[in-house]
Design an enzyme around this catalytic site. Structure first.
Site, PDB file in Angstrom:
ATOM      1  N   LYS A   6      -6.727   1.813  12.196  1.00  0.00           N
ATOM      2  CA  LYS A   6      -7.158   1.624  10.815  1.00  0.00           C
ATOM      3  C   LYS A   6      -6.992   0.142  10.519  1.00  0.00           C
ATOM      4  O   LYS A   6      -5.875  -0.367  10.454  1.00  0.00           O
ATOM      5  CB  LYS A   6      -6.303   2.453   9.862  1.00  0.00           C
ATOM      6  CG  LYS A   6      -6.790   2.388   8.424  1.00  0.00           C
ATOM      7  CD  LYS A   6      -6.068   3.413   7.576  1.00  0.00           C
ATOM      8  CE  LYS A   6      -6.675   3.556   6.196  1.00  0.00           C
ATOM      9  NZ  LYS A   6      -6.851   2.300   5.478  1.00  0.00           N
ATOM     10  N   ASP A  22       0.646   4.205  -2.633  1.00  0.00           N
ATOM     11  CA  ASP A  22       0.379   5.603  -2.288  1.00  0.00           C
ATOM     12  C   ASP A  22       1.463   6.520  -2.849  1.00  0.00           C
ATOM     13  O   ASP A  22       1.190   7.641  -3.271  1.00  0.00           O
ATOM     14  CB  ASP A  22       0.308   5.774  -0.761  1.00  0.00           C
ATOM     15  CG  ASP A  22      -0.920   5.071  -0.175  1.00  0.00           C
ATOM     16  OD1 ASP A  22      -1.850   4.765  -0.942  1.00  0.00           O
ATOM     17  OD2 ASP A  22      -0.930   4.824   1.044  1.00  0.00           O
ATOM     18  N   ASP A  29       0.842  -1.201   0.000  1.00  0.00           N
ATOM     19  CA  ASP A  29       0.000   0.000   0.000  1.00  0.00           C
ATOM     20  C   ASP A  29       0.872   1.244   0.000  1.00  0.00           C
ATOM     21  O   ASP A  29       0.563   2.250  -0.636  1.00  0.00           O
ATOM     22  CB  ASP A  29      -0.861   0.048   1.271  1.00  0.00           C
ATOM     23  CG  ASP A  29      -1.957  -0.992   1.227  1.00  0.00           C
ATOM     24  OD1 ASP A  29      -1.992  -1.755   0.250  1.00  0.00           O
ATOM     25  OD2 ASP A  29      -2.761  -1.030   2.176  1.00  0.00           O
ATOM     26  N   PHE A  30       1.967   1.141   0.756  1.00  0.00           N
ATOM     27  CA  PHE A  30       2.881   2.265   0.891  1.00  0.00           C
ATOM     28  C   PHE A  30       3.440   2.669  -0.484  1.00  0.00           C
ATOM     29  O   PHE A  30       3.410   3.840  -0.859  1.00  0.00           O
ATOM     30  CB  PHE A  30       4.009   1.841   1.831  1.00  0.00           C
ATOM     31  CG  PHE A  30       4.905   2.961   2.248  1.00  0.00           C
ATOM     32  CD1 PHE A  30       4.481   3.871   3.202  1.00  0.00           C
ATOM     33  CD2 PHE A  30       6.170   3.089   1.698  1.00  0.00           C
ATOM     34  CE1 PHE A  30       5.308   4.903   3.604  1.00  0.00           C
ATOM     35  CE2 PHE A  30       7.002   4.115   2.093  1.00  0.00           C
ATOM     36  CZ  PHE A  30       6.576   5.030   3.040  1.00  0.00           C
ATOM     37  N   GLU A  43     -15.593  -2.539   9.025  1.00  0.00           N
ATOM     38  CA  GLU A  43     -14.521  -3.183   8.281  1.00  0.00           C
ATOM     39  C   GLU A  43     -14.563  -4.689   8.546  1.00  0.00           C
ATOM     40  O   GLU A  43     -14.549  -5.119   9.700  1.00  0.00           O
ATOM     41  CB  GLU A  43     -13.180  -2.610   8.758  1.00  0.00           C
ATOM     42  CG  GLU A  43     -12.023  -2.869   7.837  1.00  0.00           C
ATOM     43  CD  GLU A  43     -11.937  -1.846   6.701  1.00  0.00           C
ATOM     44  OE1 GLU A  43     -12.808  -0.947   6.598  1.00  0.00           O
ATOM     45  OE2 GLU A  43     -10.986  -1.969   5.913  1.00  0.00           O
ATOM     46  N   SER A  54     -13.555   7.468   0.834  1.00  0.00           N
ATOM     47  CA  SER A  54     -12.255   6.947   1.229  1.00  0.00           C
ATOM     48  C   SER A  54     -11.637   7.947   2.201  1.00  0.00           C
ATOM     49  O   SER A  54     -12.291   8.911   2.601  1.00  0.00           O
ATOM     50  CB  SER A  54     -11.422   6.786  -0.031  1.00  0.00           C
ATOM     51  OG  SER A  54     -10.204   6.209   0.293  1.00  0.00           O
ATOM     52  N   LYS A 109      -0.806   6.838   8.329  1.00  0.00           N
ATOM     53  CA  LYS A 109      -0.256   5.515   8.024  1.00  0.00           C
ATOM     54  C   LYS A 109       1.040   5.296   8.784  1.00  0.00           C
ATOM     55  O   LYS A 109       1.969   6.093   8.676  1.00  0.00           O
ATOM     56  CB  LYS A 109       0.025   5.417   6.515  1.00  0.00           C
ATOM     57  CG  LYS A 109      -1.228   5.426   5.654  1.00  0.00           C
ATOM     58  CD  LYS A 109      -1.808   4.023   5.547  1.00  0.00           C
ATOM     59  CE  LYS A 109      -2.792   3.922   4.417  1.00  0.00           C
ATOM     60  NZ  LYS A 109      -2.404   3.115   3.314  1.00  0.00           N
TER      61      LYS A 109
HETATM   62  S1  IVH Z   1     -13.735   5.708   8.365  1.00  0.00           S
HETATM   63  C1  IVH Z   1     -15.410   8.631   5.452  1.00  0.00           C
HETATM   64  N1  IVH Z   1     -12.510   4.221  10.163  1.00  0.00           N
HETATM   65  O1  IVH Z   1      -9.933   2.644   5.427  1.00  0.00           O
HETATM   66  C2  IVH Z   1     -14.870   7.704   6.465  1.00  0.00           C
HETATM   67  N2  IVH Z   1     -12.220   3.701   7.870  1.00  0.00           N
HETATM   68  O2  IVH Z   1      -8.613   4.318   3.449  1.00  0.00           O
HETATM   69  C3  IVH Z   1     -14.210   6.544   5.850  1.00  0.00           C
HETATM   70  N3  IVH Z   1     -10.822   1.761   7.443  1.00  0.00           N
HETATM   71  O3  IVH Z   1     -12.618   2.831   3.178  1.00  0.00           O
HETATM   72  C4  IVH Z   1     -14.073   5.377   6.675  1.00  0.00           C
HETATM   73  N4  IVH Z   1     -10.414   1.257   9.546  1.00  0.00           N
HETATM   74  O4  IVH Z   1     -12.245   0.652   4.514  1.00  0.00           O
HETATM   75  C5  IVH Z   1     -12.740   4.441   8.850  1.00  0.00           C
HETATM   76  N5  IVH Z   1     -11.500   2.944  11.833  1.00  0.00           N
HETATM   77  C6  IVH Z   1     -11.741   3.165  10.548  1.00  0.00           C
HETATM   78  C7  IVH Z   1     -11.187   2.360   9.528  1.00  0.00           C
HETATM   79  C8  IVH Z   1     -11.455   2.669   8.199  1.00  0.00           C
HETATM   80  C9  IVH Z   1     -10.202   0.918   8.280  1.00  0.00           C
HETATM   81  C10 IVH Z   1     -10.764   1.655   5.978  1.00  0.00           C
HETATM   82  C11 IVH Z   1     -12.088   1.812   5.281  1.00  0.00           C
HETATM   83  C12 IVH Z   1     -11.924   2.992   4.364  1.00  0.00           C
HETATM   84  C13 IVH Z   1     -10.441   2.993   4.161  1.00  0.00           C
HETATM   85  C14 IVH Z   1      -9.957   4.346   3.723  1.00  0.00           C
END
Ligand code: IVH
Length: 675
Positions: free
Chosen positions: A112, A37, A33-34, A168, A79, A309
């Site tokens: 995350k 990005d 992923d790094f 998730e 996202s 990240k």
């Molecule tokens: S919030 C608009 N919270 O990361 C808010 N996302 O890179 C978007 N993800 O699509 C989501 N852990 O699949 C949120 N604690 C968390 C998360 C999380 C993983 C994922 C999710 C999102 C992606 C974005």
């Protein structure tokens, strides 16, 4: 000549879209992923500098897969923007203070989770569907597989009329390891990381297969909600989620201001190593929903949340040797043998090198100091060589020469990445024989690696089934075989001949046919004869869509296109048909005996289990049904004979009612089973 900015932009766009496709649809990314990005950032920089060559917005990708119904999200699934250091994170905070004014901003900081986002819709407190992010506006309906996750409550007390809960889906590290151990035992390639396996599992069309892999969920977000005034803050919403019984798995402390949020991020960087799921960062969100609304969103990201990240764990160490691992099907994987080094909390001494091309591309040599990395994946990756530390005498790695030295007679087919042993090679004969005799196949006691080597070297065994015809005087020639051990071996071979059909099927070593699939095939075909002469139509139903597109449906659960092709191609080889013939001559059982405890009315019938039964666990119920000769499937169709429903039965029960399938409770199931 150096590349023009325009060509550079086009090349980056092409690369990015290829990597997107590998990640979102094939669940098999080639870069971290790094690194991904970094490519996206590089493109953004270039397009800012040369706006005349900028292309359309990249969007957030799409995870749409064939074979799924689609459903709209009422509130878009966005996202997150990424930050990588403290300055970037503080800049996010500064922007927020500017738009929202004043002081007193509140944040929640969450792990995350490296999984797949889903939206769970509840209407009048009832769980109605689960949908993937898709393109943000519309995603794949994955209700069938998500329904297998038991921690999701099916009914909510005093819920808003309409509610989208965002979360998730992930696979616990222990479950990932369990599945990989099974793969290893089967000699199949290992899954690279839990995230891809979770995504692949969620998109399985065959729920019986999905049932064998346990998925989990963490819920963290609010999508659409009617009435919209139901919650004032994320904290309040998460407390309600917890009360309803959703897994939220992180603390819901509110951080006052950017400094406190930054401290919480650093805290999480330490704690993350002990979490049961893979994390690659922290997510920081504004707590008050009114503040979120005022901050607004772009078409891709909210302004009120950001991901931070964590850098992946890396280390460098010396690669002493490249060894070759041979799988059940003869595929050869090069493995880096490393000086042990501590990485992300565990000692690493080996890393996969994938294949010959990968070694050549990175010019990895024995004796090199290499950088290794563990990000979401469990198996560490070799990132590359530290050239300054290369010993003067290090030679480019000659893959084919090494195979020769090791006496591995292997080649690769045109496009295939992996070298495979040629069928008649010594090593291949040994591997096949060991598999044939293993616990999960014919279970021949005393026939392990050492004996298999002797049998092949003395030319007593050419193909595995030869082992069944070896006579006592021949056994006596082998090292360590005295009167007693010869007797034991002969008795063991006799027993092997009487074993279940699925063991003989598994023993053949058909690529992609593991133990479970062998059992499914045995139950379906009931004899080796029938399996051997199966045609495409016996394995797959071909469907032609309105627009002329062709799709396939499995006849046997767990046997999709890939497995079907493997089976057909295996039996189309005359050598393989000869093995089966030899099995028959050796007197091996090649038919499925009627189940010992077979019960009329159950035997041959298909059952689906849903909800929680008063006393029987799901595995117990399945066991009882299977022992009585029935079959348990994961999804309800017109071929289902009975649905056994317990407390909180979900969509399967509704479907059974729609299709008029007989519905049993635990008592009537027990009555049917006669117990
Ligand atoms: S919030 C608009 N919270 O990361 C808010 N996302 O890179 C978007 N993800 O699509 C989501 N852990 O699949 C949120 N604690 C968390 C998360 C999380 C993983 C994922 C999710 C999102 C992606 C974005």
């Amino acid at each position: 000549m150096s590349e023009s900015p325009r060509d550079h932009i086009l090349r980056l766009r092409k690369e990015i879209s290829e990597h997107e496709e590998l990640y979102r649809k094939k669940h098999a990314p080639k870069i971290s992923d790094f690194d991904f990005d970094k490519l996206v950032d590089q493109l953004a920089d270039l397009e800012r500098a040369h706006p005349m060559f900028a292309g359309p917005d990249l969007g957030i990708g799409d995870d749409k897969s064939e074979g799924f119904q689609q459903a709209d999200h009422k509130a878009p699934m966005l996202s997150l923007d990424n930050t990588y250091d403290e300055a970037e994170f503080r800049a996010f905070g500064d922007r927020l203070y500017k738009t929202l004014g004043g002081t007193g901003l509140e944040f929640v900081v969450e792990p995350k989770i490296d999984g797949v986002a889903v939206s769970l819709t509840f209407e009048k407190g009832k769980f109605v569907r689960a949908v993937t992010r898709g393109n943000g506006a519309r995603g794949d309906d994955v209700t069938a597989n998500v329904s297998l996750i038991r921690e999701i409550p099916r009914t909510l007390k005093s819920a808003p009329d309409f509610l989208e809960v965002r979360g998730e889906i992930y696979m616990e590290l222990t479950e990932f390891q369990r599945l990989n151990q099974l793969r290893e035992a089967e000699g199949e390639a290992l899954y690279a990381n839990p995230r891809n396996l979770a995504a692949g599992t969620l998109k399985l069309l065959d729920s019986a297969e999905a049932q064998r892999r346990r998925l989990s969920i963490v819920c963290y977000g609010l999508g659409a909600c009617e009435p919209s005034s139901a919650f004032a803050s994320l904290k309040e919403f998460k407390q309600q989620l917890e009360q309803w019984g959703f897994p939220i798995r992180d603390d819901i402390d509110v951080q006052q201001g950017v400094d406190a949020a930054w401290k919480a991020i650093q805290q999480l960087d330490i704690l993350r190593r002990d979490l049961p799921f893979p994390t690659d960062g922290a997510v920081v969100k504004v707590n008050r929903l009114e503040d979120q609304r005022r901050a607004g969103t772009t078409s891709k990201f909210p302004h009120w949340a950001v991901a931070f990240k964590f850098p992946p764990d890396q280390a460098s160490t010396i690669l002493r040797k490249i060894s070759m691992q041979v799988g059940r099907t003869g595929a050869i994987t090069p493995v880096a043998e490393l000086d042990p080094v501590l990485l992300a909390g565990s000692t690493v001494a080996r890393a996969t090198l994938h294949n010959a091309d990968e070694i050549a591309r990175k010019d990895i040599r024995e004796g090199d100091t290499v950088r290794i990395q563990k990000a979401g994946e469990i198996i560490p990756q070799v990132l590359g060589v530290v050239l300054e530390k290369r010993p003067a005498d290090a030679k480019p790695f000659d893959f084919e020469a090494r195979l020769k030295e090791l006496d591995l007679d292997a080649a690769r087919d045109g496009e295939e990445a992996a070298y495979k042993l040629r069928a008649p090679s010594r090593e291949m004969k040994i591997r096949r024989l060991v598999h044939f005799a293993s616990k999960q196949c014919l279970d021949i006691d005393g026939l392990g690696d050492a004996v298999a080597e002797q049998l092949v070297d003395s030319e007593l065994v050419n193909v595995p089934v030869d082992a069944l015809g070896i006579t006592p005087p021949q056994w006596r020639i082998l090292d360590g075989f005295k009167e007693k051990s010869v007797d034991n071996m002969m008795a063991g071979l006799e027993q092997a001949k009487q074993r279940e059909l699925w063991r003989a099927i598994h023993a053949l070593g058909i690529p992609n046919v593991g133990m479970q699939t062998a059992k499914d095939l045995s139950r379906h075909f009931k004899s080796m004869d029938k399996l051997e002469s199966a045609q495409t139509g016996d394995l797959l139903i071909t469907k032609v869509g309105k627009k002329g597109g062709v799709s396939y449906e499995s006849v046997i659960s767990g046997v999709g296109i890939e497995v079907s092709e493997s089976i057909l191609s295996f039996f189309s080889d005359p050598n393989h048909r000869d093995w089966v013939k030899a099995m028959r001559t050796a007197g091996l059982n090649l038919v499925e005996a009627a189940a010992a405890g077979s019960v009329d009315g159950v035997s041959g019938k298909t059952f689906v289990l849903t909800g929680t039964l008063p006393t029987l666990g799901r595995d117990e119920a399945r066991d009882l049904i299977e022992k009585a000769g029935g079959k348990v499937s994961g999804s309800v169709s017109k071929n289902t004979h009975y649905v056994v429903a317990g407390e909180e039965a979900g969509s399967k029960l509704t479907k059974a009612q729609e299709l008029g399938v007989a519905i049993l409770d635990e008592a009537s199931l027990r009555a049917l089973l006669g117990n």
